[in-house]
Scaffold this motif. Structure first.
Motif, short mmCIF file in Angstrom:
data_model
loop_
_atom_site.label_atom_id
_atom_site.label_comp_id
_atom_site.label_asym_id
_atom_site.label_seq_id
_atom_site.Cartn_x
_atom_site.Cartn_y
_atom_site.Cartn_z
N ASP A 68 0.73 -1.19 0.10
CA ASP A 68 0.09 0.11 -0.01
C ASP A 68 1.00 1.35 -0.06
O ASP A 68 1.83 1.25 0.58
CB ASP A 68 -0.89 0.15 1.33
N ARG A 124 -2.93 -4.20 -9.56
CA ARG A 124 -3.05 -5.13 -8.91
C ARG A 124 -3.46 -6.27 -10.03
O ARG A 124 -3.84 -5.77 -11.17
CB ARG A 124 -4.00 -5.43 -7.69
N ASP A 198 -4.76 -0.84 5.43
CA ASP A 198 -3.19 -0.11 5.20
C ASP A 198 -2.30 -0.67 6.50
O ASP A 198 -1.21 -0.96 6.49
CB ASP A 198 -3.41 1.31 5.16
MG MG Z 1 -5.26 0.35 -0.62
#
Ligand code: MG
Ligand code: AMP
Length: 286
Positions: A68, A124, A198
């Protein structure tokens, strides 16, 4: 040695991410000149994309993976931004929907791969299925450990169909991540980006690094190489990703397709049309 090779993981290469410096910028100058260089590379990329689209034969798939706040969104904005939206798609992969989860893990991926002439960027990708799925034990080891080979086979299928695949791991340090979390917390305009995950994912940093090391070692192939990009400095990250994409597009050795029509015949038609228009014009003027 090409620029790309410096960042490329060789097939089967053991990777120790703690030995790759996320702060690296290889004597590369300053933020300002890098920004100018990225802009210049962006123009080159767009020109190459034009030919890729015109050729309508091959395609480019770019996979972005990272922890992240490592800059996947920023990379897309800065590096991919200059491309012509007609011919480019960005696809983000989130937690699979019920329908996606009811299929094999590559189902949702395969339907998003680039068509001929297209450039597609995955924010991703199928790699989540050997990263988050492994770290959080979403599936048993017997299942995720089979996936490296399944992924290699899948990517080989795409490559055989004319798709060049570039996979980038944006490598940041945990210190830099926390610094970016702080910036998000300090900026009300970015509060919407903050998630509890996160922080919970951050706790699993070593497990993720281990999972990434296996991904890099087991799925970097000639047709679909991984690149580890030092990403603590955003401007250097943008420079590296831009250069690697431009080098890959140049390697396509793209030439514009031959016209599909008889140009002499078309020119005759053009002049005839022109004459008719001029005649009409003269008549209107009386
Ligand atoms: Mg994220
Ligand atoms: P973000 O990229 O911040 O919007 O977050 C997307 C979230 O979806 C991340 O936490 C990913 O780990 C998660 N995700 C993406 N793909 C998968 C997957 N195949 N299985 C489980 N979680 C996933």
């Amino acid at each position: 040695m090409s620029f790309s090779n410096k960042f490329r993981i060789k097939a089967g290469q053991k990777v120790n991410l703690t030995e790759i410096d996320p702060d690296a910028r290889d004597g590369h100058h300053d933020k300002e000149s890098a920004g100018a260089e990225v802009a210049e590379l962006g123009r080159g990329m767009e020109a190459l994309q034009f030919r890729l689209y015109a050729e309508n034969r091959r395609s480019l798939l770019i996979c972005l993976q990272a922890m992240d706040a490592a800059g996947k969104d920023g990379t897309i904005r800065h590096v991919i931004g200059p491309l012509n939206p007609q011919g480019t798609r960005v696809v983000g992969f989130k937690v699979p929907s019920a329908e996606e989860a009811a299929h094999d893990f590559l189902w949702r991926i395969h339907r998003q791969v680039p068509a001929r002439g297209e450039i597609v960027i995955f924010n991703r990708s199928h790699y989540e299925d050997v990263l988050v799925a492994r770290v959080h034990k979403l599936v048993p080891k017997a299942v995720w450990s089979e996936r490296y080979q399944l992924i290699n086979d899948f990517e080989r299928t795409l490559a055989a169909g004319g798709t060049r695949i570039l996979k980038f791991f944006l490598h940041i340090s945990p210190e830099e991540q926390l610094e970016r979390f702080k910036e998000r917390l300090d900026d009300p305009a970015r509060h919407w980006k903050i998630s509890l995950a996160d922080y919970t994912e951050r706790e699993l940093w070593p497990k993720y690094q281990e999972a990434y090391a296996d991904v890099l070692e087991r799925t970097s192939t000639a047709e679909a190489p991984w690149f580890v990009v030092p990403a603590n400095h955003k401007w250097y990250r943008n420079l590296v990703v831009s250069k690697i994409i431009v080098e890959a597009l140049e390697a396509f050795d793209l030439s514009l397709p031959a016209p599909t029509v008889d140009l002499d015949e078309i020119r005759r038609r053009f002049h005839a049309a022109r004459e008719r228009l001029d005649k009409k014009d003269r008549e209107a003027k009386g």
